[in-house]
Design an enzyme around this catalytic site. Structure first.
Site, short mmCIF file in Angstrom:
data_model
loop_
_atom_site.label_atom_id
_atom_site.label_comp_id
_atom_site.label_asym_id
_atom_site.label_seq_id
_atom_site.Cartn_x
_atom_site.Cartn_y
_atom_site.Cartn_z
N HIS A 1 0.85 -1.18 0.00
CA HIS A 1 0.00 0.00 0.00
C HIS A 1 0.89 1.24 0.00
CE1 HIS A 1 0.45 -0.81 4.45
NE2 HIS A 1 0.96 0.40 4.32
C1 T46 Z 1 2.60 0.59 7.02
C2 T46 Z 1 3.39 -0.62 7.25
C3 T46 Z 1 4.87 -0.34 7.38
C4 T46 Z 1 -4.75 -0.65 13.18
O1 T46 Z 1 -5.91 -0.82 13.58
N1 T46 Z 1 -3.97 0.32 13.72
C5 T46 Z 1 -2.69 0.53 13.34
O2 T46 Z 1 -2.02 1.45 13.87
C6 T46 Z 1 -2.15 -0.30 12.30
C7 T46 Z 1 -0.71 -0.11 11.83
C8 T46 Z 1 -2.93 -1.29 11.76
N2 T46 Z 1 -4.21 -1.46 12.21
C9 T46 Z 1 -5.05 -2.53 11.63
C10 T46 Z 1 -5.45 -2.28 10.18
C11 T46 Z 1 -5.57 -3.70 9.64
O3 T46 Z 1 -6.88 -4.19 9.89
O4 T46 Z 1 -4.29 -3.72 11.63
C12 T46 Z 1 -4.58 -4.49 10.46
C13 T46 Z 1 -3.30 -4.80 9.71
O5 T46 Z 1 -2.79 -3.59 9.13
P1 T46 Z 1 -2.03 -3.60 7.75
O6 T46 Z 1 -2.54 -4.69 6.89
O7 T46 Z 1 -2.07 -2.21 7.19
O8 T46 Z 1 -0.55 -3.95 8.22
P2 T46 Z 1 0.77 -3.89 7.35
O9 T46 Z 1 1.80 -4.60 8.14
O10 T46 Z 1 0.54 -4.34 5.96
O11 T46 Z 1 1.14 -2.32 7.30
C14 T46 Z 1 1.57 -1.65 8.45
C15 T46 Z 1 0.84 -0.31 8.59
O12 T46 Z 1 -0.57 -0.53 8.58
C16 T46 Z 1 1.17 0.62 7.44
O13 T46 Z 1 0.74 1.93 7.73
O14 T46 Z 1 3.04 1.51 6.34
O15 T46 Z 1 2.97 -1.42 8.37
#
Ligand code: T46
Length: 144
Positions: free
Chosen positions: A59
């Site tokens: 993303h």
């Molecule tokens: C990024 C990379 C480096 C939350 O509710 N609060 C939070 O602060 C975060 C980070 C995530 N979430 C929830 C949103 C999703 O339902 O946790 C779930 C997994 O998040 P995501 O799929 O976005 O995780 P990554 O590891 O793909 O990405 C994360 C960060 O979300 C993103 O901002 O830049 O790490």
């Protein structure tokens, strides 16, 4: 110390460390000197040891700025600004990547009990995410 990368809005930041001999190493990240934004959120990603093939991220962010540190183990961060791509191996707890806005980023090749620590410029807002690559390409063309 900071080093530009070949993609826009990203650079490597090397933190000051204090070597305490047998007592270990202390690494220091200070706002302004090392972190180019006010930190409003900290999160970390771990327990990846059984899932080496996992890919996270995929993303971009519209306004969020982040610093990524691999404080244990290693991983590869793939960055794509829409024109150039670069892969960076993060394997030193005192070296981080500044990931600015409008950068498609993917985290992969998690090794050796990787713990990825992230400092973020804002609280979590799903509306700031672009999770579709086609949408990302359109967005960067209209938000140069
Ligand atoms: C990024 C990379 C480096 C939350 O509710 N609060 C939070 O602060 C975060 C980070 C995530 N979430 C929830 C949103 C999703 O339902 O946790 C779930 C997994 O998040 P995501 O799929 O976005 O995780 P990554 O590891 O793909 O990405 C994360 C960060 O979300 C993103 O901002 O830049 O790490």
């Amino acid at each position: 110390m900071s080093t530009d990368l070949s993609v826009k809005n990203a650079r490597l930041i090397k933190l000051q460390t204090v070597l305490d001999g047998f007592d270990g190493i202390l690494s220091i990240a200070e706002i302004q000197r090392d972190i180019p934004f006010e930190v409003r959120r900290v999160y970390y990603i771990y327990n990846l040891i059984k899932h080496k093939d996992v890919m996270r991220g995929k993303h971009a962010h519209k306004k969020l700025e982040q610093m990524l540190f691999c404080v244990n183990g290693s991983c590869v961060i793939e960055l794509d600004d829409g024109e150039n791509k670069q892969e960076i191996l993060l394997n030193s707890p005192n070296v981080g990547i500044y990931v600015g806005t409008k950068l498609w980023h993917t985290m992969k090749n998690f090794q050796n009990n990787c713990i990825l620590l992230v400092l973020a410029s804002d609280v979590y807002k799903e509306s700031d995410y672009i999770r579709d690559y086609e949408e990302f390409v359109k967005y960067i063309k209209t938000h140069a």
